[in-house]
Design an enzyme around this catalytic site. Structure first.
Site, short mmCIF file in Angstrom:
data_model
loop_
_atom_site.label_atom_id
_atom_site.label_comp_id
_atom_site.label_asym_id
_atom_site.label_seq_id
_atom_site.Cartn_x
_atom_site.Cartn_y
_atom_site.Cartn_z
N ASP A 35 0.86 -1.20 0.00
CA ASP A 35 0.00 0.00 0.00
C ASP A 35 0.89 1.24 0.00
O ASP A 35 1.92 1.30 0.68
CB ASP A 35 -0.91 -0.01 1.24
CG ASP A 35 -2.05 0.98 1.12
OD1 ASP A 35 -3.21 0.55 1.00
OD2 ASP A 35 -1.78 2.21 1.13
N ILE A 36 0.47 2.25 -0.77
CA ILE A 36 1.27 3.48 -0.89
C ILE A 36 1.25 4.29 0.41
O ILE A 36 2.17 5.08 0.66
CB ILE A 36 0.76 4.32 -2.09
CG1 ILE A 36 1.84 5.25 -2.61
CG2 ILE A 36 -0.51 5.09 -1.75
CD1 ILE A 36 1.52 5.84 -3.97
N ASN A 97 -12.81 -3.44 2.43
CA ASN A 97 -13.75 -2.33 2.55
C ASN A 97 -14.69 -2.36 1.35
O ASN A 97 -14.24 -2.53 0.21
CB ASN A 97 -12.98 -1.00 2.58
CG ASN A 97 -12.11 -0.87 3.81
OD1 ASN A 97 -12.48 -1.31 4.88
ND2 ASN A 97 -10.93 -0.29 3.65
N GLU A 105 -12.35 3.26 -1.08
CA GLU A 105 -11.92 4.43 -1.86
C GLU A 105 -11.67 4.07 -3.31
O GLU A 105 -11.90 4.88 -4.20
CB GLU A 105 -10.64 5.03 -1.25
CG GLU A 105 -10.87 5.67 0.11
CD GLU A 105 -9.56 6.04 0.79
OE1 GLU A 105 -8.49 5.93 0.17
OE2 GLU A 105 -9.63 6.44 1.97
N HIS A 110 -10.13 -5.26 -3.51
CA HIS A 110 -8.80 -5.50 -2.95
C HIS A 110 -8.95 -5.90 -1.50
O HIS A 110 -9.81 -5.39 -0.79
CB HIS A 110 -7.90 -4.27 -3.08
CG HIS A 110 -8.51 -3.00 -2.57
ND1 HIS A 110 -9.45 -2.29 -3.28
CD2 HIS A 110 -8.35 -2.33 -1.39
CE1 HIS A 110 -9.83 -1.23 -2.59
NE2 HIS A 110 -9.19 -1.24 -1.43
N HIS A 112 -6.97 -5.92 2.11
CA HIS A 112 -5.85 -5.35 2.85
C HIS A 112 -5.33 -6.43 3.80
O HIS A 112 -6.12 -7.02 4.55
CB HIS A 112 -6.28 -4.17 3.72
CG HIS A 112 -6.81 -2.98 2.99
ND1 HIS A 112 -6.10 -1.80 2.87
CD2 HIS A 112 -7.99 -2.77 2.35
CE1 HIS A 112 -6.81 -0.91 2.21
NE2 HIS A 112 -7.97 -1.47 1.88
P1 5GP Z 1 -9.83 1.29 0.28
O1 5GP Z 1 -10.18 2.46 1.15
O2 5GP Z 1 -10.40 1.43 -1.10
O3 5GP Z 1 -10.13 -0.03 0.90
O4 5GP Z 1 -8.26 1.31 0.17
C1 5GP Z 1 -7.55 1.88 -0.89
C2 5GP Z 1 -6.08 1.78 -0.53
O5 5GP Z 1 -5.33 1.99 -1.73
C3 5GP Z 1 -5.60 2.83 0.49
O6 5GP Z 1 -5.05 2.13 1.60
C4 5GP Z 1 -4.56 3.63 -0.28
O7 5GP Z 1 -3.45 4.00 0.51
C5 5GP Z 1 -4.16 2.69 -1.41
N1 5GP Z 1 -3.74 3.34 -2.63
C6 5GP Z 1 -4.38 4.35 -3.28
N2 5GP Z 1 -3.71 4.68 -4.40
C7 5GP Z 1 -2.65 3.84 -4.47
C8 5GP Z 1 -1.58 3.71 -5.41
O8 5GP Z 1 -1.49 4.41 -6.42
N3 5GP Z 1 -0.67 2.74 -5.16
C9 5GP Z 1 -0.74 1.94 -4.06
N4 5GP Z 1 0.22 1.03 -3.90
N5 5GP Z 1 -1.73 2.05 -3.15
C10 5GP Z 1 -2.67 3.00 -3.36
#
Ligand code: 5GP
Length: 126
Positions: A35-36, A97, A105, A110, A112
């Protein structure tokens, strides 16, 4: 309603190779990368390569091969990072999520994997 996949989402771009990623593991149907914005010492995202918006979309429409591959890819990352308590690891938290209430988001399924420390309470009070 229904599952409306937006192929411009950031993970679709990563899967097409348009944006770089820090790959942890790749299989025929899944990709795992760091994760970034890590929320823990270990914070890996595991994605099916197919165009699925949510877990429900994937569970309803993915092939048996994709479901098996994704499940085993998550396990392979956990094994690779030494997180499985059955193998002497400290454990981890697996999160998917989903939708607005779930805080999703990025609209590509995906999982985590969070670990490397005590991850704390499962749900915040906020
Ligand atoms: P969500 O809230 O959708 O479950 O999690 C999205 C995740 O994607 C977040 O933890 C965010 O830090 C990660 N993320 C968003 N953009 C990027 C990216 O360009 N590269 C990587 N490696 N992670 C990303």
């Amino acid at each position: 309603m229904g599952y409306d996949y937006d192929s411009d989402n950031i993970f679709a771009k990563i899967l097409r190779g348009e944006i770089p990623n820090d790959t942890v593991l790749e299989t025929a149907h899944s990709l795992a990368f760091n994760d970034i914005g890590p929320q823990a010492p270990v914070h890996v995202l595991v994605l099916p390569k197919g165009a699925y918006v949510t877990w429900d979309h994937f569970a309803a429409e993915a092939s048996a091969e994709e479901v098996m591959d994704f499940t085993r890819a998550i396990h392979a990352v956990i094994e690779k990072l030494g997180l499985d308590p059955a193998s002497g690891g400290g454990g981890y938290r697996l999160i998917m999520n989903t939708g607005p209430d779930g805080g999703q988001e990025v609209a590509h399924l995906h999982a985590h994997i969070l670990g490397g420390k005590d991850i704390g309470k499962m749900v915040s009070d906020g």
